[in-house]
Design a protein around this motif. Structure first.
Motif, PDB file in Angstrom:
ATOM      1  N   ARG A 157       0.864  -1.178   0.000  1.00 19.65           N
ATOM      2  CA  ARG A 157       0.000   0.000   0.000  1.00 19.65           C
ATOM      3  C   ARG A 157       0.899   1.226   0.000  1.00 19.65           C
ATOM      4  O   ARG A 157       1.799   1.351   0.848  1.00 19.65           O
ATOM      5  CB  ARG A 157      -0.926   0.011   1.216  1.00 19.65           C
ATOM      6  CG  ARG A 157      -1.956   1.154   1.188  1.00 19.65           C
ATOM      7  CD  ARG A 157      -2.833   1.107   2.423  1.00 19.65           C
ATOM      8  NE  ARG A 157      -3.850   2.158   2.427  1.00 19.65           N
ATOM      9  CZ  ARG A 157      -5.153   1.962   2.308  1.00 19.65           C
ATOM     10  NH1 ARG A 157      -5.617   0.727   2.152  1.00 19.65           N
ATOM     11  NH2 ARG A 157      -6.007   2.969   2.346  1.00 19.65           N
ATOM     12  N   CYS A 166      -3.288   0.373  -3.484  1.00 17.80           N
ATOM     13  CA  CYS A 166      -3.027  -0.952  -2.941  1.00 17.80           C
ATOM     14  C   CYS A 166      -2.776  -1.895  -4.112  1.00 17.80           C
ATOM     15  O   CYS A 166      -3.583  -1.963  -5.048  1.00 17.80           O
ATOM     16  CB  CYS A 166      -4.186  -1.448  -2.095  1.00 17.80           C
ATOM     17  SG  CYS A 166      -3.876  -3.074  -1.353  1.00 17.80           S
ATOM     18  N   ARG A 184     -13.788 -10.374   8.584  1.00 18.71           N
ATOM     19  CA  ARG A 184     -12.717  -9.643   7.898  1.00 18.71           C
ATOM     20  C   ARG A 184     -11.342  -9.930   8.478  1.00 18.71           C
ATOM     21  O   ARG A 184     -10.337  -9.796   7.776  1.00 18.71           O
ATOM     22  CB  ARG A 184     -12.999  -8.140   7.921  1.00 18.71           C
ATOM     23  CG  ARG A 184     -12.958  -7.492   9.289  1.00 18.71           C
ATOM     24  CD  ARG A 184     -13.393  -6.041   9.185  1.00 18.71           C
ATOM     25  NE  ARG A 184     -13.135  -5.312  10.419  1.00 18.71           N
ATOM     26  CZ  ARG A 184     -13.478  -4.038  10.605  1.00 18.71           C
ATOM     27  NH1 ARG A 184     -14.095  -3.381   9.629  1.00 18.71           N
ATOM     28  NH2 ARG A 184     -13.210  -3.424  11.738  1.00 18.71           N
ATOM     29  N   ASP A 185     -11.278 -10.317   9.754  1.00 18.77           N
ATOM     30  CA  ASP A 185      -9.989 -10.646  10.352  1.00 18.77           C
ATOM     31  C   ASP A 185      -9.372 -11.888   9.727  1.00 18.77           C
ATOM     32  O   ASP A 185      -8.176 -12.145   9.888  1.00 18.77           O
ATOM     33  CB  ASP A 185     -10.131 -10.861  11.863  1.00 18.77           C
ATOM     34  CG  ASP A 185     -10.438  -9.567  12.613  1.00 18.77           C
ATOM     35  OD1 ASP A 185     -10.135  -8.495  12.066  1.00 18.77           O
ATOM     36  OD2 ASP A 185     -10.987  -9.631  13.726  1.00 18.77           O
ATOM     37  N   TYR A 190      -6.983  -7.851   3.868  1.00 21.39           N
ATOM     38  CA  TYR A 190      -8.090  -6.927   4.129  1.00 21.39           C
ATOM     39  C   TYR A 190      -7.602  -5.562   4.622  1.00 21.39           C
ATOM     40  O   TYR A 190      -7.979  -4.518   4.065  1.00 21.39           O
ATOM     41  CB  TYR A 190      -9.064  -7.532   5.139  1.00 21.39           C
ATOM     42  CG  TYR A 190     -10.238  -6.624   5.441  1.00 21.39           C
ATOM     43  CD1 TYR A 190     -11.394  -6.693   4.680  1.00 21.39           C
ATOM     44  CD2 TYR A 190     -10.164  -5.671   6.461  1.00 21.39           C
ATOM     45  CE1 TYR A 190     -12.468  -5.848   4.938  1.00 21.39           C
ATOM     46  CE2 TYR A 190     -11.229  -4.821   6.721  1.00 21.39           C
ATOM     47  CZ  TYR A 190     -12.370  -4.909   5.963  1.00 21.39           C
ATOM     48  OH  TYR A 190     -13.413  -4.048   6.207  1.00 21.39           O
ATOM     49  N   GLU A 191      -6.791  -5.552   5.676  1.00 24.03           N
ATOM     50  CA  GLU A 191      -6.338  -4.286   6.256  1.00 24.03           C
ATOM     51  C   GLU A 191      -5.521  -3.479   5.256  1.00 24.03           C
ATOM     52  O   GLU A 191      -5.578  -2.247   5.226  1.00 24.03           O
ATOM     53  CB  GLU A 191      -5.518  -4.548   7.521  1.00 24.03           C
ATOM     54  CG  GLU A 191      -6.324  -5.101   8.687  1.00 24.03           C
ATOM     55  CD  GLU A 191      -7.379  -4.116   9.183  1.00 24.03           C
ATOM     56  OE1 GLU A 191      -7.185  -2.894   9.007  1.00 24.03           O
ATOM     57  OE2 GLU A 191      -8.403  -4.578   9.732  1.00 24.03           O
ATOM     58  N   CYS A 194      -8.087  -1.912   2.657  1.00 24.97           N
ATOM     59  CA  CYS A 194      -9.284  -1.245   3.163  1.00 24.97           C
ATOM     60  C   CYS A 194      -9.314   0.244   2.797  1.00 24.97           C
ATOM     61  O   CYS A 194      -8.422   1.007   3.153  1.00 24.97           O
ATOM     62  CB  CYS A 194      -9.373  -1.422   4.673  1.00 24.97           C
ATOM     63  SG  CYS A 194     -10.966  -0.936   5.361  1.00 24.97           S
ATOM     64  N   GLY A 195     -10.349   0.648   2.055  1.00 22.08           N
ATOM     65  CA  GLY A 195     -10.545   2.045   1.715  1.00 22.08           C
ATOM     66  C   GLY A 195      -9.549   2.624   0.728  1.00 22.08           C
ATOM     67  O   GLY A 195      -9.453   3.857   0.603  1.00 22.08           O
ATOM     68  N   ARG A 230     -15.805  -5.816  -0.102  1.00 24.35           N
ATOM     69  CA  ARG A 230     -15.654  -5.917   1.352  1.00 24.35           C
ATOM     70  C   ARG A 230     -14.656  -4.896   1.885  1.00 24.35           C
ATOM     71  O   ARG A 230     -14.819  -4.366   2.995  1.00 24.35           O
ATOM     72  CB  ARG A 230     -15.195  -7.333   1.738  1.00 24.35           C
ATOM     73  CG  ARG A 230     -16.219  -8.447   1.549  1.00 24.35           C
ATOM     74  CD  ARG A 230     -17.362  -8.401   2.553  1.00 24.35           C
ATOM     75  NE  ARG A 230     -16.939  -8.354   3.940  1.00 24.35           N
ATOM     76  CZ  ARG A 230     -16.679  -9.408   4.707  1.00 24.35           C
ATOM     77  NH1 ARG A 230     -16.792 -10.634   4.192  1.00 24.35           N
ATOM     78  NH2 ARG A 230     -16.322  -9.272   5.971  1.00 24.35           N
ATOM     79  N   THR A 231     -13.604  -4.594   1.126  1.00 27.50           N
ATOM     80  CA  THR A 231     -12.590  -3.640   1.589  1.00 27.50           C
ATOM     81  C   THR A 231     -12.972  -2.194   1.265  1.00 27.50           C
ATOM     82  O   THR A 231     -12.267  -1.265   1.664  1.00 27.50           O
ATOM     83  CB  THR A 231     -11.216  -3.945   0.964  1.00 27.50           C
ATOM     84  OG1 THR A 231     -11.311  -3.886  -0.472  1.00 27.50           O
ATOM     85  CG2 THR A 231     -10.717  -5.325   1.386  1.00 27.50           C
ATOM     86  N   GLU A 232     -14.068  -2.010   0.516  1.00 30.83           N
ATOM     87  CA  GLU A 232     -14.570  -0.679   0.168  1.00 30.83           C
ATOM     88  C   GLU A 232     -13.534   0.141  -0.602  1.00 30.83           C
ATOM     89  O   GLU A 232     -13.367   1.341  -0.374  1.00 30.83           O
ATOM     90  CB  GLU A 232     -15.042   0.070   1.417  1.00 30.83           C
ATOM     91  CG  GLU A 232     -16.180  -0.646   2.153  1.00 30.83           C
ATOM     92  CD  GLU A 232     -16.683   0.128   3.362  1.00 30.83           C
ATOM     93  OE1 GLU A 232     -15.882   0.851   3.990  1.00 30.83           O
ATOM     94  OE2 GLU A 232     -17.881   0.008   3.671  1.00 30.83           O
ATOM     95  N   ALA A 233     -12.848  -0.522  -1.517  1.00 27.62           N
ATOM     96  CA  ALA A 233     -11.922   0.199  -2.397  1.00 27.62           C
ATOM     97  C   ALA A 233     -12.713   1.148  -3.297  1.00 27.62           C
ATOM     98  O   ALA A 233     -13.793   0.805  -3.784  1.00 27.62           O
ATOM     99  CB  ALA A 233     -11.132  -0.784  -3.244  1.00 27.62           C
TER     100      ALA A 233
END
Length: 288
Positions: A157, A166, A184-185, A190-191, A194-195, A230-233
């Motif tokens: 990222r 990312c 999500r964990d 994922y982290e 995210c976003g 799910r990650t709201e990209a």
């Protein structure tokens, strides 16, 4: 932050009349930061054309390798700046217990696979394991994290100001299951994603092809779409095209991707297929 795609394929180069539009070179993405700092994501065959385009003096080149499969490093021996004494390069990659990053890359840049030994490169080059903490390259903050693929593999990222890229080109977050309701964990990457302003993600297989490739380390289309959802990209670029997928095949795949993305509530205008030589400029999203 400016992005240019130099290689879109996975596994093996696939140049030919049937891959002219999307490109046949393997993974390589150039990121140019606001101050001119250059970060190169992976060194597949696409890095050769990038090196030829960097005709003038470049103070320093940073290469972030996700992993050391050949389709992500095979362009290093043909990267023109590596053969210029005035060039300075920093090459980052995943750590491994059995050998340093330099020694592992030297298995490729050495006899009998290469006419030149890594120690003979005239440039000033440093090989470094990607840190477990965030670090800075120019005005950007870099984060690396392990993701699900065969062998030590990282996703990256890159964040500059309010924009973030990312890059996860080889990734199998579902591993034969579904991501729809997985905590999500437990979702690889994922982290990291995210976003993100732009997510460049593996989409090598169709849903029909995937059952024969479970565990190979790559995503089916529906998993890529769900991962981005799910990650709201904010934007999604489908990457690491299978070498068997022709331009016409990828046109049809893009149509299915847009349908699937629309079903998930995504904006079809914010999804596209990776195309060689495509340039993208990331800017902060407007307020409100």
């Amino acid at each position: 932050m400016k992005i240019k795609i130099w290689g879109t394929r996975g596994s093996i180069p696939s140049q030919g009349p049937e891959t002219l539009r999307y490109g046949g070179n393997t993974s390589c993405v150039q990121v140019t930061l606001s101050d001119g700092t250059i970060i190169v994501l992976d060194a597949g065959t696409g890095i050769r054309s990038l090196g030829l385009a960097l005709a003038g003096p470049v103070p320093h080149i940073n290469i972030l390798l996700t992993h050391l499969h050949l389709d992500h490093i095979q362009g290093l021996m043909f990267f023109a700046p590596a053969f210029r004494p005035q060039s300075e390069m920093s090459i980052w990659g995943p750590e491994a217990p059995e050998a340093s990053l330099r020694d592992r890359i030297a298995r490729y840049i050495s006899a009998p696979l290469s006419p030149v030994e890594i120690r003979e490169l005239p440039c000033d080059v440093r090989f470094m394991d990607a840190p477990h903490v965030e670090w800075d390259i120019g005005p950007a903050r870099i984060r690396a994290a392990s993701v699900t693929h065969r062998g030590p593999t990282l996703g990256y990222r890159i964040t500059e100001g309010d924009t973030s890229l990312c890059y996860i080109p080889d990734h199998e977050p579902a591993l034969g299951t579904t991501l729809d309701d997985l905590d999500r964990d437990w979702i690889s990457g994922y982290e990291l994603a995210c976003g993100a302003s732009l997510l460049i993600h593996d989409s090598q297989y169709t849903d029909g092809e995937y059952p024969d490739h479970v565990g190979w380390g790559h995503s089916r289309l529906s998993d890529t779409l769900m991962f981005a959802h799910r990650t709201e990209a904010e934007r999604l670029l489908l990457f690491h095209h299978d070498p068997l997928h022709t331009d016409d095949f990828l046109d049809a795949l893009q149509g299915r991707a847009i349908e699937g993305w629309d079903t998930l509530g995504g904006d079809p205008a914010r999804l596209e297929m990776a195309v060689e030589r495509r340039e993208i400029e990331l800017a902060p999203a407007p307020a409100g």
